[in-house]
Design a protein around this motif. Structure first.
Motif, mmCIF file in Angstrom:
data_model
loop_
_atom_site.group_PDB
_atom_site.id
_atom_site.type_symbol
_atom_site.label_atom_id
_atom_site.label_comp_id
_atom_site.label_asym_id
_atom_site.label_seq_id
_atom_site.Cartn_x
_atom_site.Cartn_y
_atom_site.Cartn_z
ATOM 1 N N ARG A 27 44.703 25.115 -11.348
ATOM 2 C CA ARG A 27 45.511 24.399 -12.537
ATOM 3 C C ARG A 27 46.882 23.715 -11.724
ATOM 4 N N ARG A 28 47.758 22.502 -12.940
ATOM 5 C CA ARG A 28 49.124 22.158 -12.405
ATOM 6 C C ARG A 28 49.867 22.566 -13.193
ATOM 7 N N GLU A 29 51.095 22.385 -12.353
ATOM 8 C CA GLU A 29 52.130 22.607 -13.260
ATOM 9 C C GLU A 29 53.488 22.077 -12.752
ATOM 10 N N ARG A 30 53.973 20.997 -13.332
ATOM 11 C CA ARG A 30 55.076 19.802 -13.032
ATOM 12 C C ARG A 30 53.604 18.916 -12.159
ATOM 13 N N ASN A 31 54.815 18.921 -10.440
ATOM 14 C CA ASN A 31 53.888 18.589 -10.106
ATOM 15 C C ASN A 31 53.263 19.367 -8.583
ATOM 16 N N LEU A 32 53.313 20.568 -9.146
ATOM 17 C CA LEU A 32 52.948 20.959 -8.155
ATOM 18 C C LEU A 32 51.301 22.054 -8.606
ATOM 19 N N ASP A 33 50.570 22.063 -7.708
ATOM 20 C CA ASP A 33 48.520 22.485 -8.080
ATOM 21 C C ASP A 33 48.700 24.069 -7.346
ATOM 22 N N HIS A 34 48.659 24.841 -8.554
ATOM 23 C CA HIS A 34 48.324 26.553 -8.236
ATOM 24 C C HIS A 34 46.341 26.135 -7.840
ATOM 25 N N TRP A 35 45.843 26.230 -6.315
ATOM 26 C CA TRP A 35 44.589 25.967 -6.212
ATOM 27 C C TRP A 35 43.548 27.706 -6.145
ATOM 28 N N ASP A 36 42.450 27.533 -6.558
ATOM 29 C CA ASP A 36 41.670 28.944 -6.398
ATOM 30 C C ASP A 36 40.548 27.866 -5.037
ATOM 31 N N VAL A 37 39.554 28.766 -4.407
ATOM 32 C CA VAL A 37 38.799 28.973 -3.832
ATOM 33 C C VAL A 37 38.448 27.792 -3.272
ATOM 34 N N PRO A 38 37.288 27.574 -4.410
ATOM 35 C CA PRO A 38 36.716 26.463 -4.448
ATOM 36 C C PRO A 38 37.486 24.803 -3.762
ATOM 37 N N THR A 39 38.940 24.777 -4.517
ATOM 38 C CA THR A 39 39.333 23.302 -4.046
ATOM 39 C C THR A 39 39.946 23.668 -3.135
ATOM 40 N N ALA A 40 40.631 24.720 -2.424
ATOM 41 C CA ALA A 40 41.103 24.408 -0.799
ATOM 42 C C ALA A 40 40.230 24.361 -0.284
ATOM 43 N N ALA A 41 38.747 25.552 -0.269
ATOM 44 C CA ALA A 41 37.768 24.744 0.636
ATOM 45 C C ALA A 41 37.703 23.428 1.032
ATOM 46 N N ALA A 42 37.074 22.437 -0.475
ATOM 47 C CA ALA A 42 37.107 21.540 -0.442
ATOM 48 C C ALA A 42 38.301 20.587 0.588
ATOM 49 N N TYR A 43 39.624 20.794 0.280
ATOM 50 C CA TYR A 43 40.575 20.240 1.423
ATOM 51 C C TYR A 43 40.648 21.071 2.466
ATOM 52 N N LEU A 44 40.229 21.597 3.135
ATOM 53 C CA LEU A 44 40.705 21.905 4.420
ATOM 54 C C LEU A 44 38.582 21.750 4.585
ATOM 55 N N GLY A 45 38.363 21.147 4.522
ATOM 56 C CA GLY A 45 37.068 20.870 4.717
ATOM 57 C C GLY A 45 35.635 22.263 5.203
ATOM 58 N N LEU A 46 36.261 23.155 4.309
ATOM 59 C CA LEU A 46 34.913 24.618 4.676
ATOM 60 C C LEU A 46 33.678 24.694 3.534
#
Length: 553
Positions: A27-46
Motif C-alpha cells: 500500500r502507499r501512504e502519501r509518498n511512502l510505500d509499504h511493501w509485502d514479500v512479492p513486491t520486494a522480491a520483484a524489485y530485488l530480482g529474487l
C-alpha cells in the motif's frame, strides 16, 4: 461476560484482518510505500517463492533444457517445466528505481529515522512518474517469509537503507577488498549481495546525507539506463561485437519499460503490472503474486466479520435489556428497603396501590387514563399503576409458589416406597391448598389477570398479602423512578421524563384510544368514578368490559 467475550473475539478478528492486510498487501501512504514479500522480491530480482537471486542472463543450456522439459511434460513424461521456470528468467529492472528502508518494529533507531525517510520521500515526490522512484518500508520481522527475504538481501543490521537501480553497482574495490575483506571494504553495513543494489554506508542521523545518497544513486541509475537502452547502446553493441567476433549478445532485454507503470502520473503500487507474468502473476496495485490475500480469503474474512458484527449488535441489545433489568431491580430494592418517609402534611405519603386501583376502577384493561386529571395525582395513573402492581404481585406469588413446590417435593421424596404415591390431581390440589394457606391472593391472581379482574375477589380494597414485606414491595410502584420506567415502556413518557411533571389535564395521559363504548357509556363511567366507584366495588359479574374501566352491566 458473554458480551465481553464476543467483543474480544470481534476485535481479534478485526486486528487479524488488519494485520493480514498490512503484511500481505502493498500500500502507499502519501509518498511512502509499504511493501509485502512479492513486491520486494520483484524489485530485488529474487524468485517470489524460493527467494533465490535470479541470474543476470538466461543461459542457452537452461533455455534448451527448459524447452525439452516443457515438451516432455506435454507428452506426460515430466512436469519439471514449472519447477525450472525461474531458470528461464533473468534479473530484470522493473522500469523505475527504488529506495528501501529495512527495519524491525522493536528497533528504536528505525523509528528515529522513519520521519526523515518520509520527509525525503515527500521532497523527491516519490511514487510518481516524474520522480521515477519508489521509496518503501519493509518490516524484516513481520513474518518468517519477511525475515527470509531480508537474509537473501544481505540485511544484517537495522535500519539498513538500500537502493535498487537499473544496473550493477560496485561498492568495493579490489585493493581494499583484498586487504580487509568484502564487507569491511564496503562500509559499516556490509557489502551488497544482489547485483542491482547498493547499501547506504553513511550516518542515518543526518537526513541530508541520506537525501544526497538517494539523488546520487538515481543519477547513476539514469546514466546506466541511458547507456543500456539509449542512443549509445547501438554504438556499444557494435564495438563489442567487433571485438568479440560477433559473440557479444547485447540488447535491452530486462531493462523494463514505460508500459509497466501504473495510472497516469504515478508509479504502480506493489508488483508492477505485467512484470514477469510467467513467474509473478499479473501483478497490479493489489500487490499481486504469491503471498497476497486471495479474493476467496477476503470474502471469507468479510463474511466472518459480518457474522461477528451481527452477533455483537444482538448481544449489545441483550446487554441493554440486562442493564435495564438491573436498574429496575435496584429501584425496587430501594423502594423496599428505603421507603419514602411519611410527612404529616402529605396525604399521599401512605397509600395502598390496591386501594387506589379499586377505588378508581383502574384494574380493568381499558382504564387507560386518569379518571379526573384535575383531582387525581399523576402517580395514580391506572395504566402505570396497574402494570406495576400486577408485575410485582405475580413476581411475589411466583416466589411463594416456587418455595411451596420445593417444600412439597421434599415431602414427596420422603414417602416410603411401600406407601402409595399420590396422584397428579392430589399433588396439584395439595400444592394449591398450601399456597392458599400461606397467601390466599396468590392462588387467584393469575386467573384474575386473565379474566380482566372482573371478580370481586380480584379487586381487594387493601393489600391482600399476609406478608407485610410483600405489601411494602408493591408500594414501590409509587416510587417516581419506577413509575418513569413503566411510563416509558407504555409509551406515556419519553426517556428522562417524570410522571409528576406531566400535564395530563387534556387527555388524562391516555395510552390508546379510549374504550369502544359510546359517549353515554363514557359519561356513565365518569359518574361511577365520581361516586367512588361503587359499581366496581360491588363486583358485577359481567362478561366483558366497556367504556372507561367500568364493567358492562
Amino acid at each position: 461476560d458473554a458480551f465481553d467475550d464476543l467483543w474480544t473475539k470481534y476485535m481479534q478478528q478485526t486486528e487479524s484482518a488488519s494485520k493480514s492486510y498490512e503484511s500481505t498487501i502493498s500500500r502507499r501512504e502519501r509518498n511512502l510505500d509499504h511493501w509485502d514479500v512479492p513486491t520486494a522480491a520483484a524489485y530485488l530480482g529474487l524468485h517470489p517463492e524460493t527467494l533465490e537471486p535470479l541470474p543476470q542472463h538466461v543461459s542457452e543450456t537452461s533455455s534448451s533444457s527448459s524447452a525439452t522439459a516443457t515438451t516432455d511434460g506435454a507428452n506426460g513424461v515430466s512436469g519439471s517445466a514449472v519447477e525450472n521456470n525461474h531458470h528461464q528468467l533473468a534479473d530484470e529492472y522493473v522500469g523505475h528505481d527504488a529506495a528501501i528502508l529495512f527495519y524491525a518494529q522493536w528497533c528504536r533507531n528505525c523509528h528515529a529515522v522513519a520521519p526523515s525517510w518520509d520527509a525525503i520521500a515527500t521532497h523527491v515526490n516519490a511514487g510518481t512518474k516524474s520522480a521515477n522512484l519508489v521509496m518503501a518500508l519493509f518490516d524484516c520481522e513481520n513474518t518468517a517469509k519477511h525475515t527470509e527475504l531480508c537474509a537473501a538481501a544481505g540485511i544484517s543490521a537495522y535500519p539498513t537503507l538500500m537502493f535498487v537501480g537499473s544496473g550493477e553497482y560496485h561498492d568495493t574495490d579490489f585493493v581494499t577488498r583484498s586487504l580487509v575483506g568484502k564487507d569491511k571494504s564496503a562500509g559499516p553495513f556490509g557489502a551488497t549481495t544482489l547485483r542491482r543494489t547498493v547499501k547506504f554506508q553513511g550516518n542515518w542521523q543526518y537526513g541530508d546525507q541520506m537525501l544526497d545518497w538517494v539523488n546520487i544513486m538515481r543519477g547513476l541509475s539514469s546514466w546506466h539506463g541511458f547507456t543500456e537502452s539509449g542512443p549509445l547502446v547501438s554504438l556499444r553493441n557494435g564495438l563489442f561485437k567487433l571485438i568479440t567476433g560477433g559473440k557479444y549478445k547485447g540488447g535491452t532485454k530486462g531493462r523494463g519499460g514505460k508500459g509497466m507503470m501504473g495510472r497516469e502520473g504515478s508509479l504502480p503500487v506493489g508488483v508492477p503490472p505485467n512484470f514477469q507474468t510467467e513467474l509473478r502473476g499479473t501483478g497490479g496495485a493489489s500487490g499481486g503474486g504469491a503471498g497476497s490475500v486471495s479474493s476467496a480469503e477476503s470474502a471469507a474474512n468479510a463474511a466472518a466479520m459480518k457474522v461477528l458484527e451481527m452477533e455483537l449488535n444482538a448481544t449489545k441489545k441483550e446487554k441493554e435489556l440486562y442493564e435495564k433489568a438491573v436498574t429496575h431491580s435496584g429501584h425496587l430494592m430501594d423502594g423496599l428497603l428505603l421507603p419514602k418517609k411519611a410527612k404529616e402534611d402529605d396525604e399521599a405519603s401512605d397509600r395502598d396501590p390496591f386501594a387506589v386501583l379499586t377505588r378508581s376502577d383502574g384494574w380493568y384493561s381499558n382504564a387507560t387514563s386518569l379518571p379526573d386529571p384535575a383531582a387525581t395525582r399523576n402517580d395514580e395513573h391506572p395504566g402505570i399503576l396497574r402494570s406495576c402492581v400486577l408485575e410485582l404481585a405475580l413476581d411475589y406469588c411466583a416466589r411463594i409458589t416456587s418455595r411451596a413446590t420445593n417444600d412439597y417435593l421434599d415431602v414427596l421424596g420422603k414417602i416410603p416406597e411401600a406407601d402409595p404415591f399420590p396422584s397428579l390431581e392430589e399433588i396439584e390440589s395439595t400444592l394449591m391448598d398450601n399456597i392458599k394457606e400461606e397467601e390466599p391472593y396468590c392462588a387467584a391472581v393469575e386467573s384474575c389477570a386473565l379474566g380482566n379482574f372482573e371478580g370481586p375477589e380480584c379487586r381487594p380494597e387493601k393489600c391482600p398479602f399476609e406478608n407485610d414485606a410483600a405489601c411494602r414491595y408493591v408500594e414501590s410502584c409509587f416510587d417516581p423512578l419506577i413509575q418513569a420506567e413503566y411510563g416509558v415502556a407504555l409509551g406515556l413518557l419519553k426517556e428522562g421524563e417524570r410522571v409528576m411533571d406531566q400535564d395530563w389535564s387534556a387527555d388524562g395521559g391516555s395510552l390508546v384510544t379510549k374504550g369502544s363504548g359510546s359517549g353515554a357509556t363514557a359519561a356513565a363511567a365518569g359518574e361511577t368514578a365520581a361516586s367512588g366507584g361503587s359499581a366496581a366495588t360491588e363486583g358485577s359479574a359481567s362478561a366483558g368490559v366497556g367504556g372507561w374501566g367500568v364493567p358492562v352491566a
